[in-house]
Design an enzyme around this catalytic site. Structure first.
Site, PDB file in Angstrom:
ATOM      1  N   ASP A 275       0.815  -1.211   0.000  1.00 24.87           N
ATOM      2  CA  ASP A 275       0.000   0.000   0.000  1.00 24.87           C
ATOM      3  C   ASP A 275       0.849   1.262   0.000  1.00 24.87           C
ATOM      4  OD1 ASP A 275      -1.941   1.925   0.403  1.00 24.87           O
ATOM      5  OD2 ASP A 275      -2.361   1.354   2.470  1.00 24.87           O
TER       6      ASP A 275
ATOM      7  N   ASP B  34      -2.068   5.715  -5.483  1.00 18.16           N
ATOM      8  CA  ASP B  34      -2.336   4.880  -4.310  1.00 18.16           C
ATOM      9  C   ASP B  34      -2.696   3.448  -4.681  1.00 18.16           C
ATOM     10  OD1 ASP B  34      -2.960   3.912  -1.835  1.00 18.16           O
ATOM     11  OD2 ASP B  34      -4.574   5.314  -1.418  1.00 18.16           O
TER      12      ASP B  34
END
Length: 387
Positions: A92, A275
Site C-alpha cells: 500500500d 495509491d
C-alpha cells in the site's frame, strides 16, 4: 542521452527484485455473495471516516481515514520471523507501516486469517509500545514488535511491525488478505518507526532507492512489485516524470480532468495521490457526482452507482492531464462489470479533506493502465503506458 537512459534502465532491470502479486476476490464481492454489502455500506459510510479525521483526539492513534480496501484485489506474500511465517499483505503506497494479526487477537476477523506466533520465532523482539490505527470502519489495536521480514529474496533485519490484538468488525473479516505493508513516506508511519522500504535501502538490500508497480488487468498472475529497479519490458514508450508535491503520500499535481476536450473537474489544477491501496478513482463529492451524471450512472439502493453495460462501447475517455502529459482512462476501465449483467462506476466520492477539498486518489483503475515508478531518491513519480 536517450541511449544512456536506456542503458541505465537495463542496468537497473538486471539488479531489481520482482515480487509477484496475486489477484484476489475483493471484500465487496465477498460481502455481496453473503448478502451483506448493503448492511456494510450502511454501517460504515464514508462519512464515518471523515468524523475520525476531524476528531484526531488521541495522539497515540494513527488515523488512516482515506484507506478504503473494499475493492482491493492485489496482494503480495511476505514472511516474518525465524523460521518464516507467511502472510498475504496489501502493498500500500498510501500508508507506511506493516502490521499483521497475532495469536493474541480476540476478534472474529483474526480467526479467518493467518496469525503471527511470536513464540515460534527466534529473532522476535517485543517493544511493549501500543499501536492503534483508526480506519473508516473501525480501529486496529495491538503492540509494536521487531523481527526479520522477508519480501522476495530480501531479508530486512529488526523491522518494526504491528501485531493486532483487536481488529475492526467486518473491515477485516471478509478481506482476502491478512495485513498491510505500507510503501508511503516515513512521515505517514508511526512516530520514530522506519517503513520496510526505507530499511531495504538503508540495509543495502536494493541497488536503487525506488520501486515500481505493474498491475495486470487480465489474469490472476502477472502483476508485479519491483524493488530497487525498473524493467522496461513492462511498459511502452518513455517514462514521464512528475515531481512529488508533498513527500508524505505519493502526491502530485494534476493539471485537469477532461472529457471530449472539455474540463469536467480539477479546473485550474488540484492535488492527487498515486495509491495502490485504493482500487477506484476517488475525488471530491461535487466533482464525482458531476462525472456520474455525465456517464449516466445512477445511485442504487446499496449506495453504488450503476449504469448500462453497453455504454462501455460508447462513452468517451476521461483524460487526466499531469505535468502537461495526457493519461486517458477509457470507459472499459472506469466501468466495472459485475454480476447479473449489472455494471458499476469506478468513480467514488472520496474523503472531503478540509486541508485540501480538491484531493483526488488515483487507485488501481488508473495504475492498471499506467506502469508507475515511485522514485524516493529524486522525490518523483514516473508514468508510462503499461503493456
Amino acid at each position: 542521452m536517450k541511449w544512456l537512459g536506456v542503458l541505465w534502465l537495463v542496468a537497473l532491470s538486471e539488479c531489481l527484485v520482482k515480487i509477484p502479486l496475486l489477484k484476489i476476490k475483493s471484500m465487496r464481492e465477498n460481502l455481496r455473495e453473503s448478502d451483506m454489502l448493503k448492511d456494510y455500506l450502511e454501517k460504515y459510510p464514508r462519512s464515518r471516516a471523515h468524523a475520525l479525521l476531524e476528531q484526531r483526539r488521541n495522539p497515540a492513534v494513527t488515523y488512516e481515514p482515506m484507506r478504503n480496501y473494499l475493492d482491493l484485489v492485489y496482494v503480495g506474500i511476505i514472511s516474518i520471523g525465524t523460521p518464516p511465517q507467511e502472510f498475504k499483505v496489501v502493498l500500500d503506497t498510501g500508508s507506511a507501516y506493516l502490521w499483521v494479526p497475532s495469536i493474541y487477537c480476540s476478534s472474529p476477523a483474526c480467526a479467518n486469517h493467518k496469525v503471527f506466533n511470536p513464540l515460534r520465532s527466534s529473532t522476535f523482539l517485543v517493544s511493549g509500545r501500543p499501536v492503534n490505527v483508526a480506519y473508516g470502519s473501525g480501529e486496529m489495536s495491538g503492540f509494536l514488535a521487531y523481527d526479520t521480514v522477508k519480501i522476495g529474496d530480501l531479508m530486512v533485519v529488526a523491522q518494526a511491525f504491528g501485531l493486532s490484538l483487536e481488529e475492526p468488525g467486518t473491515f477485516m473479516e471478509y478481506a482476502a488478505f491478512d495485513g498491510i505493508l505500507g510503501l508511503g513516506y516515513p512521515d505517514l508511519s508511526l512516530q520514530g518507526i522506519l517503513p520496510v522500504f526505507d530499511n531495504l535501502w538503508l540495509q543495502g538490500l536494493i541497488p536503487q532507492n525506488l520501486f515500481a508497480f505493474y498491475l495486470s488487468s487480465k489474469d490472476e498472475k502477472g502483476s508485479m512489485l519491483m524493488l530497487g529497479g525498473v524493467d522496461p519490458s513492462y511498459y511502452s514508450g518513455d517514462l514521464h516524470w512528475v515531481p512529488v508535491s508533498k513527500p508524505s503520500y505519493w502526491q502530485l499535481t494534476l493539471d485537469s480532468i477532461s472529457m471530449n476536450g472539455e474540463v469536467i473537474a480539477c479546473e485550474g489544477g488540484c492535488q492527487g495521490i498515486m495509491d495502490t491501496g485504493t482500487s477506484l478513482l476517488t475525488g471530491p463529492r461535487n466533482a464525482i457526482l458531476n462525472i456520474q451524471n455525465l456517464i449516466g450512472a445512477k445511485a442504487s439502493s446499496d449506495g453504488e452507482y450503476v449504469l448500462k453495460c453497453d455504454t462501455i462501447n460508447t462513452l468517451p475517455d476521461i483524460v487526466f492531464t499531469i505535468n502537461g502529459v495526457t493519461y486517458p482512462v477509457p470507459a472499459s476501465a472506469y466501468i466495472r462489470k459485475g454480476h447479473s449483467h449489472i455494471c458499476s462506476s469506478n468513480f467514488e466520492e472520496g474523503l472531503d479533506d478540509s486541508s485540501d477539498p480538491e484531493m483526488w486518489v488515483l487507485g488501481d483503475v488508473f495504475l492498471r493502465l499506467y506502469f508507475t515508478v515511485f522514485d524516493r531518491a529524486n522525490n518523483r513519480i514516473g508514468l508510462a503506458p503499461a503493456v
